[in-house]
Design a protein around this motif. Structure first.
Motif, PDB file in Angstrom:
ATOM      1  N   ILE A   1      24.087  -5.618  58.940  1.00 47.55           N
ATOM      2  CA  ILE A   1      23.371  -6.177  57.779  1.00 47.55           C
ATOM      3  C   ILE A   1      22.610  -5.046  57.085  1.00 47.55           C
ATOM      4  O   ILE A   1      21.816  -4.338  57.712  1.00 47.55           O
TER       5      ILE A   1
ATOM      6  N   GLU B   1      19.993  -3.945  54.059  1.00 48.88           N
ATOM      7  CA  GLU B   1      18.920  -4.494  53.226  1.00 48.88           C
ATOM      8  C   GLU B   1      18.848  -3.771  51.885  1.00 48.88           C
ATOM      9  O   GLU B   1      18.954  -2.545  51.831  1.00 48.88           O
TER      10      GLU B   1
ATOM     11  N   LYS C   1      27.191  -7.152  55.760  1.00 48.06           N
ATOM     12  CA  LYS C   1      26.530  -8.212  55.002  1.00 48.06           C
ATOM     13  C   LYS C   1      25.345  -7.616  54.242  1.00 48.06           C
ATOM     14  O   LYS C   1      24.845  -6.552  54.609  1.00 48.06           O
TER      15      LYS C   1
ATOM     16  N   LYS D   1      21.469  -8.252  52.819  1.00 46.48           N
ATOM     17  CA  LYS D   1      20.222  -9.024  52.799  1.00 46.48           C
ATOM     18  C   LYS D   1      19.376  -8.415  51.679  1.00 46.48           C
ATOM     19  O   LYS D   1      18.755  -7.373  51.860  1.00 46.48           O
TER      20      LYS D   1
ATOM     21  N   TYR E   1      16.357  -8.718  48.735  1.00 50.42           N
ATOM     22  CA  TYR E   1      15.116  -9.483  48.529  1.00 50.42           C
ATOM     23  C   TYR E   1      14.253  -8.848  47.449  1.00 50.42           C
ATOM     24  O   TYR E   1      14.348  -7.648  47.181  1.00 50.42           O
TER      25      TYR E   1
ATOM     26  N   PHE F   1      14.494 -14.070  49.395  1.00 49.79           N
ATOM     27  CA  PHE F   1      15.698 -13.520  50.014  1.00 49.79           C
ATOM     28  C   PHE F   1      16.973 -14.138  49.448  1.00 49.79           C
ATOM     29  O   PHE F   1      17.020 -15.324  49.118  1.00 49.79           O
TER      30      PHE F   1
ATOM     31  N   TYR G   1      21.192 -13.866  50.687  1.00 52.03           N
ATOM     32  CA  TYR G   1      22.120 -13.329  51.682  1.00 52.03           C
ATOM     33  C   TYR G   1      23.546 -13.394  51.147  1.00 52.03           C
ATOM     34  O   TYR G   1      23.991 -14.438  50.659  1.00 52.03           O
TER      35      TYR G   1
END
Length: 225
Positions: A97, A99, A127, A129, A131, A174, A176
């Motif tokens: 993941i 960010e 993936k 994430k 925000y 957030f 995703y």
């Protein structure tokens, strides 16, 4: 001086994952396997059948009615179970993941830069994430943060699918994203027709030889400069 008395603490026995032989408490069991005639037997009959083959009676499905047992070498059975577990763990892929952080006032240049990075991560199978972090009174611009994240998802719609729509948690909102299967990059295949250019080069050799004199002069001039 005499050594202090030490209490002997017996080693804790490792609990077996399956009931075997005398530890099976059911009155009757269903036998399965290649080395027995499959069917329902009393526990005494099943144990006897296992003993006659110098094997163990192993309860492999205790919740069935009646419980399902197999006549097998228990040590070999345990080894096979551990091997299967190891193979399953090896096949499990670790989810990476990445960010990506925004501010509520992220400008277009910074936004485009982060979209480019996200595209690279998604192609690698990671993936995202992402925000928006609200500092101090900027929390009043939460609608702006939501619009920003939705715009980010839209910019990546060819590569990613939304796993969770923008959601405010404390001072952060957030979003995703997960890579689409087709977006994950695969190693590039080698060109099939690699030999074709060589044939052309061989055929063109006489022409190259005649042009060599005219091509050498400009090359030397560039080097001198």
């Amino acid at each position: 001086m005499a050594a202090p008395n030490r209490r002997y603490v017996p080693r804790q026995q490792v609990e077996e994952p399956f009931k075997i032989n005398q530890k099976i408490t059911a009155r009757e069991v269903r036998l399965v396997g290649e080395n027995v005639e499959q069917g329902i037997y009393s526990i005494d009959q099943a144990r006897r059948m296992a003993q006659e083959q110098n094997l163990d009676l192993v309860e492999i499905s205790p919740t069935a009615t009646p419980p399902v047992c197999r006549v097998i070498d228990y040590s070999k059975f345990k080894y096979e179970q551990k091997k299967k577990t190891r193979e399953l763990k090896a096949k499990q892929t670790k989810v990476v993941i990445k960010e990506i952080r925004f501010g509520p006032n992220t400008d277009e240049h910074d936004f485009a830069f982060k979209v480019k990075h996200a595209q690279e991560f998604l192609r690698e199978g990671a993936k995202i994430k992402s925000y928006v972090h609200f500092v101090g009174r900027s929390i009043v611009f939460k609608e702006r943060g939501e619009i920003l994240l939705l715009k980010f998802a839209q910019a990546l719609e060819d590569l990613a699918k939304v796993e969770q729509l923008p959601k405010l948690e404390g001072k952060r909102m957030f979003l995703y994203l997960a890579p689409k299967a087709a977006a994950v990059a695969k190693p590039a295949a080698k060109p099939a027709a690699a030999a074709a250019p060589d044939k052309d080069k061989k055929a063109a050799k006489p022409a190259e030889a005649t042009d060599k004199t005219s091509q050498t002069a400009p090359a030397t001039t560039d080097a001198a400069e």
